[in-house]
Design an enzyme around this catalytic site. Structure first.
Site, PDB file in Angstrom:
ATOM      1  CD  GLU A  87      51.362-102.575 -16.339  1.00 15.61           C
ATOM      2  OE1 GLU A  87      51.997-101.759 -16.193  1.00 15.61           O
ATOM      3  OE2 GLU A  87      51.772-103.683 -16.996  1.00 15.61           O
ATOM      4  NE  ARG A 146      53.651-111.470 -25.185  1.00 14.71           N
ATOM      5  CZ  ARG A 146      53.387-110.253 -24.683  1.00 14.71           C
ATOM      6  NH1 ARG A 146      52.811-109.457 -25.489  1.00 14.71           N
ATOM      7  NH2 ARG A 146      53.032-110.224 -23.294  1.00 14.71           N
ATOM      8  CE  LYS A 201      50.018-103.137 -22.752  1.00  9.66           C
ATOM      9  NZ  LYS A 201      49.293-103.144 -21.430  1.00  9.66           N
TER      10      LYS A 201
HETATM   11  P1  ATP Z   1      52.685-105.451 -23.995  1.00  4.18           P
HETATM   12  O1  ATP Z   1      53.898-106.100 -24.180  1.00  4.18           O
HETATM   13  O2  ATP Z   1      52.116-105.090 -25.266  1.00  4.18           O
HETATM   14  O3  ATP Z   1      52.619-104.377 -22.947  1.00  4.18           O
HETATM   15  P2  ATP Z   1      51.210-107.055 -22.189  1.00  4.18           P
HETATM   16  O4  ATP Z   1      51.349-108.474 -21.969  1.00  4.18           O
HETATM   17  O5  ATP Z   1      52.312-106.361 -21.089  1.00  4.18           O
HETATM   18  O6  ATP Z   1      51.681-106.561 -23.566  1.00  4.18           O
HETATM   19  P3  ATP Z   1      49.108-106.667 -20.729  1.00  4.18           P
HETATM   20  O7  ATP Z   1      48.072-105.454 -20.513  1.00  4.18           O
HETATM   21  O8  ATP Z   1      49.688-107.058 -19.545  1.00  4.18           O
HETATM   22  O9  ATP Z   1      49.973-106.332 -21.751  1.00  4.18           O
HETATM   23  O10 ATP Z   1      48.037-107.659 -21.368  1.00  4.18           O
HETATM   24  C1  ATP Z   1      46.963-108.022 -21.152  1.00  4.18           C
HETATM   25  C2  ATP Z   1      46.569-109.340 -21.550  1.00  4.18           C
HETATM   26  O11 ATP Z   1      46.834-109.531 -23.063  1.00  4.18           O
HETATM   27  C3  ATP Z   1      47.427-110.329 -20.977  1.00  4.18           C
HETATM   28  O12 ATP Z   1      46.737-111.736 -20.363  1.00  4.18           O
HETATM   29  C4  ATP Z   1      48.639-110.726 -22.135  1.00  4.18           C
HETATM   30  O13 ATP Z   1      49.018-111.948 -21.916  1.00  4.18           O
HETATM   31  C5  ATP Z   1      47.765-110.641 -23.186  1.00  4.18           C
HETATM   32  N1  ATP Z   1      48.410-110.197 -24.473  1.00  4.18           N
HETATM   33  C6  ATP Z   1      49.254-109.070 -24.481  1.00  4.18           C
HETATM   34  N2  ATP Z   1      49.827-109.204 -25.843  1.00  4.18           N
HETATM   35  C7  ATP Z   1      49.609-110.257 -26.397  1.00  4.18           C
HETATM   36  C8  ATP Z   1      49.685-110.908 -27.695  1.00  4.18           C
HETATM   37  N3  ATP Z   1      50.675-110.466 -28.580  1.00  4.18           N
HETATM   38  N4  ATP Z   1      49.025-111.907 -27.875  1.00  4.18           N
HETATM   39  C9  ATP Z   1      48.256-112.500 -27.150  1.00  4.18           C
HETATM   40  N5  ATP Z   1      48.229-111.940 -25.918  1.00  4.18           N
HETATM   41  C10 ATP Z   1      48.259-110.889 -25.317  1.00  4.18           C
HETATM   42 MG    MG Z   2      52.357-106.116 -19.045  1.00  6.01          MG
END
Ligand code: ATP
Ligand code: MG
Length: 554
Positions: free
Chosen positions: A33, A257, A267
């Protein structure tokens, strides 16, 4: 290497699917995102998604999950692309969930026509109230039984902007008593009169995550849709929508994660650190964003190596920052050329070295490099800078460095003997006086003397000056997000130490941003993005040894 460790559970699934002939090729996607910069957790996901298609054949799409118009920005899109490329991966297609808004709208109309979705006039509070709890069933909305015609008409008028934000939603008609709360008539579309970074003002209704993600996967014919564990309960809805829409059957698989000690991988929280000025922007070298790590001096190979070593897990756990540092040390040990730099200088005078004389000594560039690195000439003279900490007035036991009367070798040059020193009125050492043994020159040492200690130095008249930034962990506790108080309370106040004027070997004056070095005995360094020949700046990537392991033993 993954092969040596055996397959991870996702590779097992993929191999099984290929063996059964279920797919001819593997298609994955990395779906960020664009609401922030990528961090080390995302790097794991990138390595997993791209790594699978590199290994098994097929391709990976980069898909921006930009269905929320309010938080997404073009700056983030650009940084994400740069980061994925820098890590060394190439996506097949650059895609945006927003490109599918027309198709998704069509899918929604299809559901309405099938009697599987309805327009609800309930407020979000009302929807929540009727949702029930994990142990009690919910109740049907009073709008649940609208006719297909009425629903179609209202949905179209929603799209045309006739209604205010929050006044109506489109909901799937599933089961308000379902044991999975997400299956209790989930909202598929909401009204949001907001400007979108790509579609502008074309839309005022936006699909919810659950109605965009899986459908985008199907449109792209993604075979294995990999996401993190919090989406396990969403899988049922993912599959329901694919089944009812009769679209390409992508399959979702979940992995844990990845979180690292002494840092934050969210983020939203990283944004808070930036906005509240705990750090100097998203690429502050203390941040475990990919851009921060790049600026800090991490190599793409070290991050990929780290991701491969931690592998994929089914359960969440904290991974040690020390492992990440180990990976970068190993890589830099091979590729970083060696130079001498004195970070905390004190003057050393060689009293028997002819006044005004200089000579060149040869020093190895990198004995660990595959090609052996060769040597470079370094200017030696009778007035040097050495590290303050390499001298002790009253030496401790097993002190092998400089002390009154002691012998020590100057790296790649001569053995010296400390004959005396000056102090100022505060007791600080201001100057150390030594004699050198002319017959002890490195490479041609006929002195017969063996010293236990070797120290680094630079010639005072020839050294260049540089600002040096030393970094420590950003948080003073292992898991700041899990602590009682707000995570910001645990920011390490000593995470950045700036040395305004260090003395470095003359040829480092030509260092360009991104050039990497080992400063002998001091660690691995990289010339900062802001470094110029007029104002050189070096960031310490990592110390030579794991100083944390020592601390945790205390
Ligand atoms: P954040 O909480 O940091 O915003 P998010 O999962 O909302 O993380 P996205 O941009 O939606 O962030 O994530 C893109 C991809 O990266 C998704 O498939 C997500 O599952 C993966 N991802 C995000 N954070 C992690 C993590 N800590 N470890 C492994 N994969 C991750
Ligand atoms: Mg997200």
């Amino acid at each position: 290497m993954a092969e040596e460790k055996g397959l991870n559970f996702i590779e097992e699934i993929v191999e099984e699917d290929l063996k059964n002939g279920k797919y001819q090729q593997i298609i994955t996607r990395f779906p960020p995102e664009p609401n922030g910069y990528l961090h080390i957790g995302h790097a794991s996901s990138i390595c997993l998604n791209f790594g699978l298609t590199e290994k098994y054949g097929g391709y990976t799409n980069l898909r921006f999950d930009d269905t929320n118009p309010v938080t997404e920005e073009t700056e983030y899109v650009e940084s994400i692309k740069e980061d994925v490329k820098w890590l060394g991966f190439t996506w097949k297609n650059e895609l945006y969930a927003s490109d599918y808004f027309d198709t998704l709208y069509g899918f929604a109309v299809d559901l309405v026509k099938k009697g599987l979705a309805y327009i609800d006039d309930s407020s979000s509070e009302e929807i929540a109230r009727l949702k029930g709890t994990p142990t009690e069933p919910g109740s049907n909305s009073p709008y649940r039984n609208r006719s297909v015609e009425e629903n179609l008409d209202l949905f179209e008028r929603m799209k045309n902007g006739e209604f205010k934000d929050g006044s109506k939603t489109l909901r799937a008609k599933i089961d308000m008593a379902h044991s999975n709360m997400l299956m209790r008539d989930p909202v598929l579309y909401r009204i949001k009169h907001a400007h979108h970074h790509r579609t502008g003002n074309k839309w005022c209704i936006y699909p919810m995550y659950d109605f965009a993600h899986g459908q985008s996967d199907s449109i792209e014919e993604v075979t294995h849709s990999l996401c993190t564990l919090e989406f396990v309960p969403h899988r049922e809805l993912y599959n329901w929508l694919i089944e009812k829409l009769e679209i390409y059957p992508s399959r979702q698989y979940e992995f844990a994660r990845r979180n690292l000690t002494y840092t934050i991988t969210s983020k939203r929280k990283l944004l808070q650190l930036v906005n509240e000025k705990y750090v100097n922007g998203w690429d502050d070298p203390r941040m475990t964003t990919i851009s921060g790590m790049r600026r800090r001096g991490f190599t793409p190979a070290s991050i990929r190596d780290f991701a491969s070593r931690i592998g994929v897990a089914k359960r969440e756990n904290l991974v040690s920052m020390s492992l990440l540092e180990h990976c970068v040390r190993e890589d830099l040990n091979r590729i970083a050329i060696r130079r001498m730099a004195v970070l905390d200088p004190v003057k050393l005078i060689i009293t028997n070295y002819p006044n005004g004389q200089t000579e060149e000594v040869l020093s190895e560039n990198n004995p660990e490099a595959e090609d052996n690195g060769g040597t470079r000439p370094v200017i030696f003279s009778g007035e040097l800078w050495i590290e303050k900490e390499d001298f002790m007035e009253t030496p401790a036991k097993k002190w092998f460095r400089l002390a009154p009367g002691a012998l020590v070798r100057l790296k790649s040059a001569y053995i010296i003997k400390c004959e005396g020193y000056n102090k100022d009125s505060n007791g600080n050492i201001t100057e150390i006086h030594c004699t050198y043994l002319p017959e002890s020159k490195s490479g041609n040492d006929v002195s017969g003397i063996r010293t236990k200690g070797t120290i680094h130095w630079v010639s005072a008249a020839h050294a260049a000056k540089a600002e040096v930034r030393l970094y420590d962990r950003l948080f003073s506790v292992e898991d700041p997000a899990a602590e009682e108080k707000d995570f910001l309370e645990y920011v390490n106040p000593g995470s950045l130490q700036v040395i305004p004027e260090a003395y470095i070997e003359a040829d480092l004056g030509n260092a360009k941003p991104g050039d990497r070095y080992q400063f002998i005995r001091k660690g691995y360094f990289i010339a900062d993005n802001d470094s110029t020949p007029q104002h050189l700046i070096f960031n310490r990537t990592v110390t030579l040894k794991d100083t944390w392991a020592k601390e945790s033993r205390k």
